[in-house]
Design an enzyme around this catalytic site. Sequence first.
Site, PDB file in Angstrom:
ATOM      1  N   ALA A   1       5.578  -7.307  -1.425  1.00  0.00           N
ATOM      2  CA  ALA A   1       4.226  -7.081  -0.914  1.00  0.00           C
ATOM      3  C   ALA A   1       3.252  -7.521  -2.006  1.00  0.00           C
ATOM      4  CB  ALA A   1       4.030  -5.612  -0.566  1.00  0.00           C
TER       5      ALA A   1
ATOM      6  N   GLY B   1      -2.693  -1.197  -5.695  1.00  0.00           N
ATOM      7  CA  GLY B   1      -1.289  -1.443  -5.379  1.00  0.00           C
ATOM      8  C   GLY B   1      -0.989  -1.163  -3.925  1.00  0.00           C
ATOM      9  N   ASN B   2       0.282  -1.034  -3.617  1.00  0.00           N
ATOM     10  CA  ASN B   2       0.710  -0.764  -2.247  1.00  0.00           C
ATOM     11  C   ASN B   2       1.962   0.105  -2.271  1.00  0.00           C
ATOM     12  OD1 ASN B   2       3.137  -2.653  -2.311  1.00  0.00           O
ATOM     13  ND2 ASN B   2       1.473  -4.106  -2.718  1.00  0.00           N
ATOM     14  N   ARG B   3       2.467   0.428  -1.096  1.00  0.00           N
ATOM     15  CA  ARG B   3       3.559   1.392  -0.973  1.00  0.00           C
ATOM     16  C   ARG B   3       4.954   0.768  -1.024  1.00  0.00           C
ATOM     17  NH1 ARG B   3       1.760   6.365   0.965  1.00  0.00           N
ATOM     18  NH2 ARG B   3      -0.389   6.394   1.745  1.00  0.00           N
ATOM     19  N   SER B   4       5.058  -0.513  -1.239  1.00  0.00           N
ATOM     20  CA  SER B   4       6.374  -1.153  -1.179  1.00  0.00           C
ATOM     21  C   SER B   4       7.322  -0.597  -2.244  1.00  0.00           C
ATOM     22  CB  SER B   4       6.233  -2.662  -1.357  1.00  0.00           C
ATOM     23  OG  SER B   4       7.494  -3.284  -1.315  1.00  0.00           O
TER      24      SER B   4
END
Length: 412
Positions: free
Chosen positions: A281, A214-217
Site C-alpha cells: 500500500a 501511513g495506512n493499515r497494511s
Amino acid sequence: MTSETTESRPRVVLGVAGGIAAYKACDVLRRFTESGHEVRVVPTASALKFVGAPTWAALSGQPVATDVWDAVHEVPHVRIGQAADLVVVAPATADILAKAAHGLADDLLTNTLLTARCPVVFAPAMHTEMWEHPATRANVATLRARGAIVLEPAVGRLTGKDTGKGRLPDPEEIFRTARRALVRGNQEPDLAGRHIVISAGGTREPLDPVRFLGNRSSGKQGYALARTALARGARVTLVAANVGLADPAGADVVPVGTAVELREAVVKAAADADCVVMAAAVADFRPVAYAGGKIKKTDAEPDPIALVKNPDVLAEISRERPRPGQVVVGFAAETDDVLAHGRAKLARKGCDLLVVNEVGETRTFGADGNEAVVLGADGTETPVPFGPKEDLADAVWDRVVPLLPPRAADRA
C-alpha cells in the site's frame, strides 16, 4: 490415536545435517508435529554431535534411525524416502547440498534423498564464504533445475563473531514454505528459474521525527505471495515497507520506509525480474515539508499540511518494463464499486493483472484470510473465495505463469 488416523497424516522426513543451527530444527519439528504431521527425523552422524537422538525421538514420537544398518530388515535406506510426502533438510550444509547434487549416498539421509519422489525443501545454513563459493552455487543450481526447492539463507549473525548471508531462515517460515510445497505435492515448481519481485506492507511519509502519514497494511498478503512463490521454486526479492513479520524463508528482503525508497528498491530489483507484484500500500501523497523537530500542540489551530504526489510505481513499472516479457501485477484495495474501480485502475496503470478486494477497518488489513477478484488486461475475471492469504497468492501465480515468456531451458 487410531492406526487409520495415523495413516492419514502427511508423512514428513526432517533431515538434519551437521551444523550449529541443528538445534533450530527442533523448532521446525515441533511446528510439524503440532500441526498434525507424522515426522521421521533422519540426522547425519555429525548432526548428532549437536542434538542427540533421544531429543529427536522425544519430539517426534518416532524412532530415530541414524545409520543404514539400523533395523536393516525394514530397508530404511529405501523405505523412508519412498513413503515420504515431503522431505525437509534443515539445516542443509554445503556438504549435504554437494552430496545431493551429485547423487552420493553414504549415509541414511543421502539415501533417503535419492529415493524420495516427493517435494524436497533444503534450508541452507553455512558461513557466507561457503554459500558464495562457486561449487556451492553450482550445486544449488543443479538441485533447483531438478525441481528441489533450495531456499536462500538469511542474513545475520553466524558462528562466532561473523555476520553475513548464511544464517538458517526463521523456523516458522521454513515450516510455512515447506507446508505450501506439501500442499502442491508433485506439481512442477512452475516458477523455478524465475526472479519475482514483490512489494509488501505500507509506506510511511514522515511529518516530523515522531509522526507520519501511513495506512493499515500489515504486509501479510505480500508475504504470502513471497512464501508461495518460493514454494513454487522462484527466487524472490521482497521489498518490505514497515512490516513487523519474520522474513519469508529464502526471500531476499529489502526493508524500506517511504514511497520514494520503495520506488528506488523496486526499480532496481525489477531490472532482471520476470514478474513484479506491487502488493504494498504505497502512499499517494507525502508532506511537502518535513519538520526537523516535533510539531508542538498550541492553543492555535494547526497549520494545514501541504502535500505533494508520490511517484506512481505501478504505472512506471508497467510502462517501462525493464525486461522484455515482464509480467506486472497490481493490487487495488477498494471500499465501494470494487470491480468498476478495479477495471478503471487496471486500464489506467497498464498492468497485466490487478487483484481487487474490498477493504475496511475490520476487513483484510491485518487478517490472515482474504478474498478478491483477479482482473486481467484481456478482460478476464477470476474470483477467489475467502480463505488463507496463501490461497489467494497461489491463485495469482496460477494466472501469472501462463503470461510468462518461455524460460531459456524451455526453449532449448
